[in-house]
Design a protein around this motif. Structure first.
Motif, PDB file in Angstrom:
ATOM      1  N   GLY A  22       0.785  -1.223   0.000  1.00 43.21           N
ATOM      2  CA  GLY A  22       0.000   0.000   0.000  1.00 43.21           C
ATOM      3  C   GLY A  22       0.815   1.270   0.000  1.00 43.21           C
ATOM      4  N   ALA A  23       1.916   1.297  -0.730  1.00 44.39           N
ATOM      5  CA  ALA A  23       2.753   2.495  -0.782  1.00 44.39           C
ATOM      6  C   ALA A  23       2.022   3.613  -1.516  1.00 44.39           C
ATOM      7  CB  ALA A  23       4.072   2.189  -1.489  1.00 44.39           C
ATOM      8  N   PRO A  24       2.246   4.866  -1.150  1.00 41.12           N
ATOM      9  CA  PRO A  24       1.574   5.975  -1.823  1.00 41.12           C
ATOM     10  C   PRO A  24       1.970   6.059  -3.295  1.00 41.12           C
ATOM     11  CG  PRO A  24       2.648   6.710   0.197  1.00 41.12           C
ATOM     12  CD  PRO A  24       3.122   5.318  -0.061  1.00 41.12           C
ATOM     13  N   ALA A  25       1.044   6.460  -4.132  1.00 44.94           N
ATOM     14  CA  ALA A  25       1.360   6.728  -5.527  1.00 44.94           C
ATOM     15  C   ALA A  25       2.443   7.803  -5.598  1.00 44.94           C
ATOM     16  CB  ALA A  25       0.112   7.195  -6.272  1.00 44.94           C
ATOM     17  N   GLY A  26       3.431   7.603  -6.451  1.00 49.46           N
ATOM     18  CA  GLY A  26       4.540   8.546  -6.553  1.00 49.46           C
ATOM     19  C   GLY A  26       5.761   8.132  -5.754  1.00 49.46           C
ATOM     20  N   THR A  27       5.656   7.043  -4.985  1.00 52.31           N
ATOM     21  CA  THR A  27       6.823   6.568  -4.235  1.00 52.31           C
ATOM     22  C   THR A  27       7.952   6.197  -5.186  1.00 52.31           C
ATOM     23  OG1 THR A  27       5.403   5.755  -2.461  1.00 52.31           O
ATOM     24  CG2 THR A  27       7.621   4.845  -2.568  1.00 52.31           C
ATOM     25  N   LEU A  28       7.610   5.578  -6.315  1.00 46.02           N
ATOM     26  CA  LEU A  28       8.586   5.268  -7.362  1.00 46.02           C
ATOM     27  C   LEU A  28       8.062   5.795  -8.683  1.00 46.02           C
ATOM     28  CD1 LEU A  28      11.130   3.744  -8.445  1.00 46.02           C
ATOM     29  CD2 LEU A  28       9.625   1.772  -8.781  1.00 46.02           C
ATOM     30  N   ASN A  29       8.943   6.446  -9.442  1.00 49.39           N
ATOM     31  CA  ASN A  29       8.608   6.990 -10.755  1.00 49.39           C
ATOM     32  C   ASN A  29       9.727   6.626 -11.719  1.00 49.39           C
ATOM     33  OD1 ASN A  29       6.259   9.002  -9.862  1.00 49.39           O
ATOM     34  ND2 ASN A  29       7.942   9.150  -8.392  1.00 49.39           N
ATOM     35  N   VAL A  30       9.367   6.069 -12.884  1.00 47.38           N
ATOM     36  CA  VAL A  30      10.363   5.551 -13.824  1.00 47.38           C
ATOM     37  C   VAL A  30      10.017   6.006 -15.235  1.00 47.38           C
ATOM     38  CG1 VAL A  30      11.586   3.506 -14.614  1.00 47.38           C
ATOM     39  CG2 VAL A  30      10.489   3.481 -12.376  1.00 47.38           C
ATOM     40  N   PHE A  31      11.027   6.443 -15.959  1.00 48.19           N
ATOM     41  CA  PHE A  31      10.837   6.841 -17.349  1.00 48.19           C
ATOM     42  C   PHE A  31      12.150   6.664 -18.097  1.00 48.19           C
ATOM     43  CE2 PHE A  31      11.757  10.594 -14.745  1.00 48.19           C
ATOM     44  CZ  PHE A  31      12.940  11.029 -15.324  1.00 48.19           C
ATOM     45  N   CYS A  32      12.090   6.733 -19.410  1.00 50.21           N
ATOM     46  CA  CYS A  32      13.271   6.664 -20.278  1.00 50.21           C
ATOM     47  C   CYS A  32      13.432   8.007 -20.966  1.00 50.21           C
ATOM     48  CB  CYS A  32      13.099   5.536 -21.303  1.00 50.21           C
ATOM     49  SG  CYS A  32      14.489   5.363 -22.446  1.00 50.21           S
TER      50      CYS A  32
END
Length: 608
Positions: free
Chosen positions: A241-251
């Motif tokens: 149940g981690a908050p949205a935005g805890t991890l963000n990934v892009f190229c």
């Protein structure tokens, strides 16, 4: 988004998809959402590049420009990743900043469950992960080594040790005192082009410390990174149940992204893996902006071989320098060998180098990777020969089947002999990390063993780089000298694989040009936190007493000692008047036992 927890429900995260032609596609992942794009980076199979490098890279460029037929290219393509533009890069940082205080408030034991979830999924999906890394170009045996190493990094032992460093509690003097590591906030992670997937998983360990993460997948090899993040990490975050935005990934391209991170007030740490010159420049830019640089730069590791070493085992470990064509930062880069056994070791290395061969990535016996830009390799060899080195083996281009060729995409494992420690760093291949399958073996000037050993240890400590250093020896005195006197490096190993992973031990990090001015063994949970002390006093503590009381107690102790005899005081043995007599009253009276405490000692408790 779940309004009570801030977690992203399963139906929002659609994850990877496939095109009508069956091409694996990963969108960006920001704020708990998939963000598709019309622009993609395509990964073509290494086998097709080895078959026809020009045709394969031309196809890749056409696909990325939208001028090639995607279904027709399916047989040459491993997959594709969405490309993030500047607005999405900024949105990722803002999402991480919004999630940071929510995630940091989660108890450590809940955050550590994330590590267990990643480890469990890594065990469940290791075969898929290895297949994707192999398709991206990593030799299968090295892909398996990377995955096995990640299991050690995420092992219960290693993560448990890190967790134990995060918090200690002490009862003392009517106070509850804490020594704790506090998350820095938003950590921006830039993995390298070589081994980016395993580096990305290593790079998200700050999550366990309570930080949020923004991660850029390199355009040269993004698929393994996206698999690791989307199939291993994101499901584990959702599970707790981690908050949205805890991890963000892009190229995206590195330059504009890193500049955004430097300029953003939200980013607290930049975890950068890459070249020395850019890394040290970035360090200066971070410090000027009040940000923490966490650097993983070059290695140029040393292996020392003493005259009583097991030469067969040492040769096996030293040959790790050729794995992946030397394009792994933690492999050995140079050898110092005792003059008495130099000829024997060099002959063994010659034979071992001849056995390491190229091949397609899926070939389980292949250990060499193709090197598309090899001109610098031959510059290193020419420089060494001009300065007195000798080629023991190698220094040719090879085809995939191992035959010598002027146009081959592989480089033959190469061993150089360099006589003399004095001046050997004038040779570029000794002085610098080459990132090629090129091994200089330095033979010190003959002399008494004590002088030879001192010269070898001094050479290691003087190395401008400091990732790993290792020793092969039987003499316990030599081993003890190595362990006690070598301070350079994040990891020392004795009579062991140079690149093998172990629980508890650091896998990355080092001193000098390896980790920058703040470099050390890198446990990311610790490097992306800061130590803070907390003291909570009970109702019986008076501020004025807290300021002046200790010295008053000291004076009382001196008075008691002087009244106990005046001159010899406290036992009368030292004749040091009242001074040595402090211990005569049971160790400085109330200060040592601390009458304000009432407890016999200190209680330490680590939150698990």
């Amino acid at each position: 988004m779940n309004s009570s927890t801030g977690a992203c429900p399963d139906h929002v995260r659609t994850g990877p998809s496939t095109t009508g032609a069956g091409i694996l596609t990963y969108p960006s992942y920001v704020g708990g959402r998939d963000i598709p794009s019309d622009a993609h980076v395509y990964t073509v199979t290494t086998s097709s590049i080895l078959d026809d490098v020009f045709e394969s890279l031309t196809l890749k460029r056409k696909l990325e420009r939208g001028t090639a037929d995607v279904p027709a290219a399916a047989g040459f393509v491993v997959g594709r990743c969405a490309v993030a533009e500047a607005p999405l890069v900024a949105e990722a940082t803002e999402a991480a900043a919004a999630a940071a205080p929510l995630w940091a408030r989660r108890p450590l034991r809940e955050r550590m469950a994330l590590g267990e979830g990643i480890r469990r999924r890594l065990r469940q999906r290791h075969a898929e992960f290895v297949e994707l890394l192999t398709a991206e170009g990593t030799p299968r045996s090295l892909a398996e080594w990377q995955v096995a190493g990640l299991l050690e990094i995420f092992s219960e032992q290693t993560l448990g040790w890190c967790a134990a460093q995060m918090r200690q509690e002490i009862d003392y003097g009517g106070r509850r005192m804490l020594l704790r590591r506090v998350p820095d906030g938003v950590v921006a992670v830039n993995p390298p082009q070589n081994a980016p997937a395993s580096s990305a998983l290593f790079g998200i360990l700050p999550l366990l410390a309570g930080n949020t993460v923004v991660l850029r997948a390199p355009r040269s090899a993004p698929l393994g990174v996206m698999f690791a993040m989307r199939e291993l990490v994101v499901p584990a975050l959702e599970e707790i149940g981690a908050p949205a935005g805890t991890l963000n990934v892009f190229c995206a391209r590195p330059g504009p992204v890193i500049q955004h991170w430097l300029d953003s007030p939200h980013v607290r740490d930049i975890f950068y893996t890459g070249g020395v010159s850019r890394g040290l420049e970035l360090e200066r830019e971070c410090v000027a902006r009040g940000k923490k640089p966490v650097l993983e730069l070059a290695g140029n590791d040393c292996v020392l071989v003493w005259r009583d070493a097991d030469l067969d085992a040492a040769t096996e470990a030293i040959s790790e320098c050729f794995f992946g064509s030397g394009q792994i930062c933690m492999v050995p880069n140079q050898v110092l060998v005792h003059p008495d056994v130099a000829d024997e070791l060099l002959e063994r290395l010659r034979l071992a180098a001849a056995m390491i061969r190229p091949g397609l990535p899926e070939d389980p016996g292949a250990l060499l990777s193709p090197v598309l830009r090899s001109e610098r390799f031959f510059d290193y060899v020419r420089d060494a020969l001009d300065k007195g080195a000798k080629v023991v083996h190698g220094a040719r281009r090879l085809e995939t089947d191992g035959t010598a060729s002027d146009t081959g995409l592989f480089l033959e494992p190469t061993v150089l002999r360099v006589d003399g420690l004095r001046g050997c760093r004038e040779i570029e291949a000794v002085r610098e990390e080459t990132f090629f399958p090129l091994l200089p073996v330095v033979v010190p000037e003959p002399g008494p063993d004590g002088e030879v050993l001192a010269a070898m240890l001094g050479y290691v400590n003087d190395n401008p780089y400091g990732l790993r250093n290792s020793l092969w020896a039987g003499d316990t005195g030599v081993i003890e000298a190595f362990v006690e006197q070598v301070g350079n490096g994040g990891l020392l190993k004795v009579n062991d694989s140079h690149i093998g992973f172990l629980p508890y031990m650091p896998t990355h990090g080092g001193t000098g040009r390896t980790g920058g001015a703040f470099g050390e063994a890198n446990f990311p949970m610790l490097r992306t936190t800061h130590l803070q002390g907390v003291s909570i006093a009970g109702g019986s503590v008076r501020p004025r007493e807290a300021v002046f009381g200790s010295y008053a107690e000291l004076l009382k102790g001196d008075g008691a000692a002087s009244s106990d005899g005046g001159v010899s005081g406290g036992g009368g043995a030292s004749g040091d008047g009242g001074t040595s007599g402090n211990s005569g009253a049971s160790g400085d009276g109330a200060v040592s036992g601390d009458g304000r405490d009432g407890a016999a000692g200190r209680a330490f408790a680590a939150e698990r």
